[in-house]
Design a protein around this motif. Sequence first.
Motif, mmCIF file in Angstrom:
data_model
loop_
_atom_site.group_PDB
_atom_site.id
_atom_site.type_symbol
_atom_site.label_atom_id
_atom_site.label_comp_id
_atom_site.label_asym_id
_atom_site.label_seq_id
_atom_site.Cartn_x
_atom_site.Cartn_y
_atom_site.Cartn_z
ATOM 1 N N PHE A 82 0.800 -1.040 -0.115
ATOM 2 C CA PHE A 82 0.100 -0.023 -0.060
ATOM 3 C C PHE A 82 0.880 1.180 -0.069
ATOM 4 N N LEU A 83 1.942 1.261 0.652
ATOM 5 C CA LEU A 83 2.950 2.215 0.555
ATOM 6 C C LEU A 83 3.288 2.827 -0.794
ATOM 7 N N GLU A 84 3.458 2.006 -1.704
ATOM 8 C CA GLU A 84 3.824 1.907 -2.941
ATOM 9 C C GLU A 84 2.746 2.714 -3.817
ATOM 10 N N ARG A 95 4.029 5.402 6.695
ATOM 11 C CA ARG A 95 4.936 4.438 7.237
ATOM 12 C C ARG A 95 5.070 4.349 8.751
ATOM 13 N N GLN A 96 5.695 5.427 9.367
ATOM 14 C CA GLN A 96 5.942 5.697 10.486
ATOM 15 C C GLN A 96 4.829 5.504 11.543
ATOM 16 N N LEU A 101 1.487 1.757 15.022
ATOM 17 C CA LEU A 101 0.249 1.220 15.384
ATOM 18 C C LEU A 101 0.386 -0.207 15.456
ATOM 19 N N LEU A 102 1.124 -1.055 14.478
ATOM 20 C CA LEU A 102 1.052 -2.407 14.511
ATOM 21 C C LEU A 102 1.992 -2.999 15.154
ATOM 22 N N GLY A 103 3.111 -2.237 15.624
ATOM 23 C CA GLY A 103 4.195 -2.819 16.391
ATOM 24 C C GLY A 103 5.285 -3.528 15.664
ATOM 25 N N ALA A 104 5.545 -3.149 14.337
ATOM 26 C CA ALA A 104 6.106 -3.940 13.525
ATOM 27 C C ALA A 104 6.412 -3.214 12.281
ATOM 28 N N THR A 105 7.847 -3.424 11.915
ATOM 29 C CA THR A 105 8.262 -2.668 10.811
ATOM 30 C C THR A 105 7.914 -3.051 9.443
ATOM 31 N N VAL A 106 8.009 -2.475 8.336
ATOM 32 C CA VAL A 106 7.365 -2.636 6.953
ATOM 33 C C VAL A 106 8.190 -3.939 6.484
#
Lengths: 193, 193
Positions: A82-84, A95-96, A101-106
């Motif tokens: 989705f970021l793209e 992204r940040q 919110l999700l507690g995980a990196t992309v």
Amino acid sequence: MPVAYFETEKITHRNNSKLPLLIDDGCGFLGTWDIVTHLDAEYPDRPALMRNAEARALGRLVASWGDHVLFPDLLRVVLPDFLERLHVNDREWFRQSRELLLGATVEQLRENRTAYLSDLCRSLAPLRSALSVQWFLGGDAPGYADYTAYTMLVWGGFASREPVLEEDDPLQVWMARIEDRFDGLPRRLPAAA
Amino acid sequence: MPVAYFETEKITHRNNSKLPLLIDDGCGFLGTWDIVTHLDAEYPDRPALMRNAEARALGRLVASWGDHVLFPDLLRVVLPDFLERLHVNDREWFRQSRELLLGATVEQLRENRTAYLSDLCRSLAPLRSALSVQWFLGGDAPGYADYTAYTMLVWGGFASREPVLEEDDPLQVWMARIEDRFDGLPRRLPAAA
């Protein structure tokens, strides 16, 4: 009117910059619940989204489940893709905020996509089960409960490069059934920008 | 009539040994859904459990969610304690069948109780959210949707040595509200045998 996240100053109704916002006859209705309630009250000649107290209770519960379960499950699966799709100016902020919110990196999300996809599939089990004995979440006719879950899944499909549901997932039949009610219109929409 | 799992031959209605079974006026109704449907049809002078199509859709969805999410989440938390509440002849069979169902041994469940309790707490978020703006899952009055979730939580409380909900969980208020409708009867029942 398409608005990127960094352009929210374009939304100028009463100092609000949030969405969804419906302006109807000069009045603003902010948030899905108020919009749906307004549409039912103001347009009684159209099919009701929530025709009685029980339909409202059902809509509320599915919307709450969507916020707490379905949407986070979908976001874990689709965020990297989705970021793209976002405007380049929006990507870093989005992204940040979503990683927090999700507690995980992309990168972690991308690496564990298969596991998150299987979590999503499991979370949908109650819907599959209910829809195995009735046509819509709302019963014989679709209501807000159907549309709120349906639109999240459609968003997930737009946001992701790969489908979020298996081709033979029984939920596909229910989604097609909703689309048939609108002469297949959602199937003719262009994919997300 | 209390029946241990190893005594199911005591249940002799039409070669069926499953529960729940309601015998009403000589006719048997097997399974919660058929029982509830029968009660609503046969006793229209009593408060309806599902008064219209939307209430049925809501009841169906919450029951499906209970089967797929709430009950497994509860069982992971309470199985170690619950085994000790069962008749000694039932324990080995029950343990084996439930370990298979959950994909974890009783020892693993006991060791990870805190994590499973926090999964359970998270799974209940959609209920808390809906109940923050309405009195019951069914809206202004409780219906089958409320009773199906409520009774699972009560069973979990009976089955476990420690409470399954925090004392300040907003769901406690909703549970007390249901009990008040029955003059607090559920609070006066003896704990499970």
